[in-house]
Design an enzyme around this catalytic site. Structure first.
Site, mmCIF file in Angstrom:
data_model
loop_
_atom_site.group_PDB
_atom_site.id
_atom_site.type_symbol
_atom_site.label_atom_id
_atom_site.label_comp_id
_atom_site.label_asym_id
_atom_site.label_seq_id
_atom_site.Cartn_x
_atom_site.Cartn_y
_atom_site.Cartn_z
ATOM 1 N N HIS A 16 0.813 -1.125 -0.058
ATOM 2 C CA HIS A 16 -0.032 0.132 0.087
ATOM 3 C C HIS A 16 0.945 1.339 0.088
ATOM 4 O O HIS A 16 1.471 1.433 1.061
ATOM 5 C CB HIS A 16 -1.012 -0.046 1.296
ATOM 6 C CG HIS A 16 -1.887 -0.953 1.035
ATOM 7 N ND1 HIS A 16 -3.126 -0.944 0.691
ATOM 8 C CD2 HIS A 16 -1.657 -2.519 1.722
ATOM 9 C CE1 HIS A 16 -3.836 -2.419 0.974
ATOM 10 N NE2 HIS A 16 -2.800 -3.185 1.407
ATOM 11 N N ARG A 75 -0.392 4.351 -0.782
ATOM 12 C CA ARG A 75 -1.038 5.430 -0.180
ATOM 13 C C ARG A 75 -1.508 6.795 -1.210
ATOM 14 O O ARG A 75 -1.584 7.776 -0.808
ATOM 15 C CB ARG A 75 -0.717 6.135 1.103
ATOM 16 C CG ARG A 75 -0.528 4.956 2.320
ATOM 17 C CD ARG A 75 -1.854 4.316 2.598
ATOM 18 N NE ARG A 75 -1.754 3.232 3.601
ATOM 19 C CZ ARG A 75 -2.511 2.231 4.169
ATOM 20 N NH1 ARG A 75 -3.367 2.000 2.963
ATOM 21 N NH2 ARG A 75 -2.351 1.469 4.984
ATOM 22 N N ASN A 101 -6.815 0.666 -2.897
ATOM 23 C CA ASN A 101 -7.755 1.255 -1.971
ATOM 24 C C ASN A 101 -7.168 2.612 -1.491
ATOM 25 O O ASN A 101 -7.002 2.819 -0.326
ATOM 26 C CB ASN A 101 -8.021 0.187 -0.704
ATOM 27 C CG ASN A 101 -6.635 -0.064 0.114
ATOM 28 O OD1 ASN A 101 -5.615 -0.270 -0.498
ATOM 29 N ND2 ASN A 101 -6.898 -0.560 1.473
ATOM 30 N N ASP A 105 -9.143 -4.875 -1.858
ATOM 31 C CA ASP A 105 -8.374 -5.067 -0.524
ATOM 32 C C ASP A 105 -8.608 -4.134 0.308
ATOM 33 O O ASP A 105 -8.675 -2.945 -0.027
ATOM 34 C CB ASP A 105 -6.851 -5.306 -1.054
ATOM 35 C CG ASP A 105 -6.032 -5.517 0.153
ATOM 36 O OD1 ASP A 105 -6.487 -6.500 0.978
ATOM 37 O OD2 ASP A 105 -5.029 -4.734 0.512
ATOM 38 N N HIS A 157 -9.491 -10.208 -0.519
ATOM 39 C CA HIS A 157 -9.121 -10.075 1.028
ATOM 40 C C HIS A 157 -10.201 -10.773 1.679
ATOM 41 O O HIS A 157 -11.565 -10.153 1.713
ATOM 42 C CB HIS A 157 -9.388 -8.447 1.254
ATOM 43 C CG HIS A 157 -9.199 -8.211 2.708
ATOM 44 N ND1 HIS A 157 -8.053 -7.529 3.315
ATOM 45 C CD2 HIS A 157 -10.236 -8.486 3.784
ATOM 46 C CE1 HIS A 157 -8.352 -7.348 4.637
ATOM 47 N NE2 HIS A 157 -9.734 -7.893 4.802
ATOM 48 N N HIS A 194 -3.121 -12.706 1.867
ATOM 49 C CA HIS A 194 -3.023 -12.787 3.333
ATOM 50 C C HIS A 194 -3.755 -13.819 3.828
ATOM 51 O O HIS A 194 -4.443 -13.562 4.955
ATOM 52 C CB HIS A 194 -2.798 -11.406 3.909
ATOM 53 C CG HIS A 194 -4.165 -10.544 3.661
ATOM 54 N ND1 HIS A 194 -5.349 -11.035 3.945
ATOM 55 C CD2 HIS A 194 -4.139 -9.295 3.202
ATOM 56 C CE1 HIS A 194 -6.259 -10.103 3.289
ATOM 57 N NE2 HIS A 194 -5.521 -8.797 2.978
ATOM 58 N N ASN A 243 -4.800 -6.395 9.890
ATOM 59 C CA ASN A 243 -6.355 -6.975 9.119
ATOM 60 C C ASN A 243 -5.882 -7.918 8.051
ATOM 61 O O ASN A 243 -5.287 -7.381 7.056
ATOM 62 C CB ASN A 243 -7.326 -5.885 9.004
ATOM 63 C CG ASN A 243 -8.897 -6.478 8.396
ATOM 64 O OD1 ASN A 243 -8.946 -7.625 8.345
ATOM 65 N ND2 ASN A 243 -9.560 -5.903 7.828
ATOM 66 N N ASP A 265 1.998 -7.136 2.584
ATOM 67 C CA ASP A 265 0.927 -6.203 2.771
ATOM 68 C C ASP A 265 1.431 -5.101 3.517
ATOM 69 O O ASP A 265 0.790 -4.476 4.576
ATOM 70 C CB ASP A 265 0.035 -7.102 3.949
ATOM 71 C CG ASP A 265 -1.255 -6.399 3.871
ATOM 72 O OD1 ASP A 265 -1.625 -5.340 3.066
ATOM 73 O OD2 ASP A 265 -2.392 -6.824 4.630
ATOM 74 N N PHE A 268 -5.933 -0.199 10.708
ATOM 75 C CA PHE A 268 -5.258 -1.661 10.716
ATOM 76 C C PHE A 268 -3.768 -1.343 9.887
ATOM 77 O O PHE A 268 -3.861 -0.537 9.019
ATOM 78 C CB PHE A 268 -6.113 -2.690 9.989
ATOM 79 C CG PHE A 268 -7.269 -3.051 10.802
ATOM 80 C CD1 PHE A 268 -7.261 -4.042 11.675
ATOM 81 C CD2 PHE A 268 -8.512 -2.455 10.473
ATOM 82 C CE1 PHE A 268 -8.377 -4.372 12.295
ATOM 83 C CE2 PHE A 268 -9.689 -2.948 11.172
ATOM 84 C CZ PHE A 268 -9.522 -3.870 12.205
#
Ligand SMILES: [Zn+2]
Ligand SMILES: [Zn+2]
Length: 427
Positions: free
Chosen positions: A63, A65, A95, A153, A180, A233, A279, A306, A324
Site C-alpha cells: 500500500h 497510499r 484502496n 483489498d 481479501h 494474506h 487485518n 501487505d 489496521f
C-alpha cells in the site's frame, strides 16, 4: 541501460532455471546476457563473493497510499523503500483515495512509478467501484492499461453474485482476481482475533470463520468459472485446509502469506499496542504452525508484505479506533529468513522462489528469473549480515512497525533494476 555489468563469484540462485551455484552474471544493455563462469574484462564489475545473487524480489501486495494519503507514503517514498529492501517489482493495492478504478488511475500509478526510477511499480485495480461491492469497476479498460489483477483489498467482496460476475469478467482478460477474504457478517466491528485474548482484553473479535467462509464461498465460484483466483494474506489453519483441498482439485487458485502471520500471534495485542493491529488479525499459535506447514508443503505461492504504512498520530489512537496495518516492506526479507529459513522450513532457493518466479506467475508478468534475454532485475543479498531493525532508518514515511529492535539476519547489498544499480547498502 547501455553498457555491461559483470557480477562475479556470487552464489547465483535462480529457482525457475534450477540454478544454485557459485558463478557469474553478465548484464548487457539492461538485459541478462549470460549466467555461468564468465571470463571477460573491460566492463564494470561487482564482486559478489560470499553473497547471494538472485532474480529481483517481487512483492505483490503493498500500500503506497498515493493518491490521497501522501503523508503516510507516496509512490516515490514506497519505491525508495522497496529497492532498499531488494524489491525490483511491487504491486500497489487500489484502496487509495480516490480508489484506483479506471484506466486513468492505473496510468497515474504507473507514471509516478516510472518518474521515481526505483522499482517497477505495478497496480491492481478495484473489483468494484469505490470498493462498495456493488457495481463492477472498469476492469477491461484497466487490464488494457496494464493492471495486473483486481482486488477490493481492505474489504472482501461481500455479495456472491457480484463476485461471480467479477470472476467471469476477469476470466475474459485472463487477469487474476485477488480477494481479501473476510465475511463482514462474521467480522463486524472486530479489531483482533476472537477468542480467549479478545475476551480478556475486552476487544471485539474477528472470527477465523470470517476468512474461511468467504474463501469457501469463492472456491465454489472458481469451480464454476475456472477464473484465476488469488487469496490474499491467508491467516488461519482452516484457510490452509481449504487451499489444500482446492489445489488437490486442481482449481486455478493461489495464495500468499505475510511476515506478521508467520511471526506474531494474537497474544502480542496484550499491551493494546496498535502496531499489532492488522487485518486479517494476528491469530493463534496453531494457525501460525499451519501456515508454516503449508509453506513446507508447497501450498503457498507467494510471500507478500501487505506493507500498510500509517501516520504515528493515527496509530496512537486507542486500539478500537486506530487503523489496521503494519509497515514491514523494508525488513521483509530478514523477517522471512527468521520465520522460514532459521527454523529450516525452507532453504534459500525455496525462499527466493516464493519471492520471485512464483509471485511473477500470479500477476502474469515476465519477471522473476535470470533467464538470458530477460530484463536485468537482480538482487544481491548478504545472507550472513546481522543487524537490528531500526524504524528510524526506514525510507518509508511511516514507522508503524512492531519489529523495531529485533535482531535479524540477511541484508540486501545491491538492487539492480533494468541493469541499473538503484540501491547500494550504505546509500
Ligand atoms: Zn487485505
Ligand atoms: Zn492489503
Amino acid at each position: 541501460m547501455a553498457g555491461e555489468l559483470l557480477i562475479k563469484n556470487g552464489r547465483v540462485i535462480d529457482p525457475a532455471n534450477k540454478v544454485d551455484k557459485k558463478c557469474d552474471v553478465l548484464i548487457v544493455d539492461g538485459k541478462i546476457a549470460n549466467v555461468g563462469n564468465i571470463d571477460k574484462s573491460g566492463q564494470a564489475v561487482i564482486d559478489a563473493t560470499g553473497k547471494l545473487v538472485t532474480p529481483g524480489l517481487i512483492d505483490i501486495h503493498v500500500h503506497f497510499r498515493e493518491p490521497g494519503d501522501e503523508e503516510e507514503e507516496t509512490i516515490a517514498s514506497g519505491s525508495t523503500a522497496a529497492v532498499a529492501a531488494g524489491f525490483t517489482s511491487v504491486v500497489c493495492m487500489p484502496n487509495t483515495n480516490p480508489v484506483i478504478e479506471n484506466e486513468t488511475d492505473v496510468e497515474y500509478v504507473h507514471r509516478k512509478g516510472r518518474q521515481t526510477r526505483k522499482t517497477h511499480v505495478y497496480v491492481m485495480g478495484a473489483i468494484t467501484k469505490r470498493l462498495e461491492g456493488v457495481e463492477l469497476a472498469e476492469m477491461g479498460f484497466m487490464a488494457d492499461a496494464g493492471a495486473v489483477g483486481f482486488t477490493d483489498d481492505g474489504r472482501g467482496v461481500q455479495d456472491p453474485a457480484v463476485m461471480l460476475r467479477a470472476l467471469k469478467y476477469a476470466a475474459m482478460f485472463d487477469v487474476v482476481i485477488a480477494q481479501h477474504c473476510q465475511d463482514e457478517s462474521f467480522s463486524g466491528n472486530g479489531v483482533m482475533n476472537s477468542g480467549y485474548y479478545s475476551t480478556i482484553l475486552g476487544l471485539p473479535g474477528i472470527d477465523p470463520l470470517a476468512e474461511e467462509a468467504m474463501l469457501w464461498r469463492d472456491i465454489q465460484l472458481i469451480k464454476k468459472t475456472k477464473a484465476r483466483y488469488h487469496a490474499q494474506h491467508i491467516s488461519t489453519a482452516g484457510s490452509v485446509e481449504l487451499i489444500r483441498a482446492a489445489k488437490r482439485d486442481s482449481l486455478p487458485i493461489t495464495c500468499e502469506v505475510t511476515p506478521h502471520h508467520l511471526l506474531l500471534t494474537e497474544e502480542c495485542c496484550g499491551e493494546y499496542d496498535t502496531n499489532y493491529k492488522v487485518n486479517p488479525p494476528l491469530r493463534g499459535a496453531k494457525d501460525v504452525e499451519a501456515l508454516k506447514q503449508a509453506i513446507a508443503e508447497g501450498l503457498i505461492d507467494a510471500l507478500a508484505s501487505d506493507h500498510a504504512p500509517h501516520l504515528q498520530s493515527e496509530k496512537e489512537l486507542e486500539f478500537l479506533a486506530a487503523p489496521f496495518g503494519i509497515a514491514s516492506l523494508e525488513c521483509a526479507l530478514a523477517l522471512y529468513v527468521k520465520a522460514l529459513l532459521e527454523p529450516g522450513i525452507l532453504d534459500w532457493p525455496g525462499l527466493i522462489a516464493l519471492m520471485t518466479e512464483k509471485p511473477a506467475k500470479i500477476i502474469g508478468v515476465d519477471k522473476g528469473t535470470l533467464s538470458r534475454g530477460k530484463q536485468a532485475d537482480v538482487t544481491i543479498i548478504d545472507p550472513e549480515a546481522e543487524y537490528e531493525i531500526d524504524v528510524n532508518t526506514f525510507r518509508s514515511k511511516s514507522r508503524n512497525c512492531p519489529y523495531h529492535g529485533w535482531k535479524v539476519k540477511g541484508r540486501v547489498e545491491k538492487t539492480i533494476v533494468g541493469g541499473e544499480i538503484r540501491f547500494e547498502a550504505g546509500d
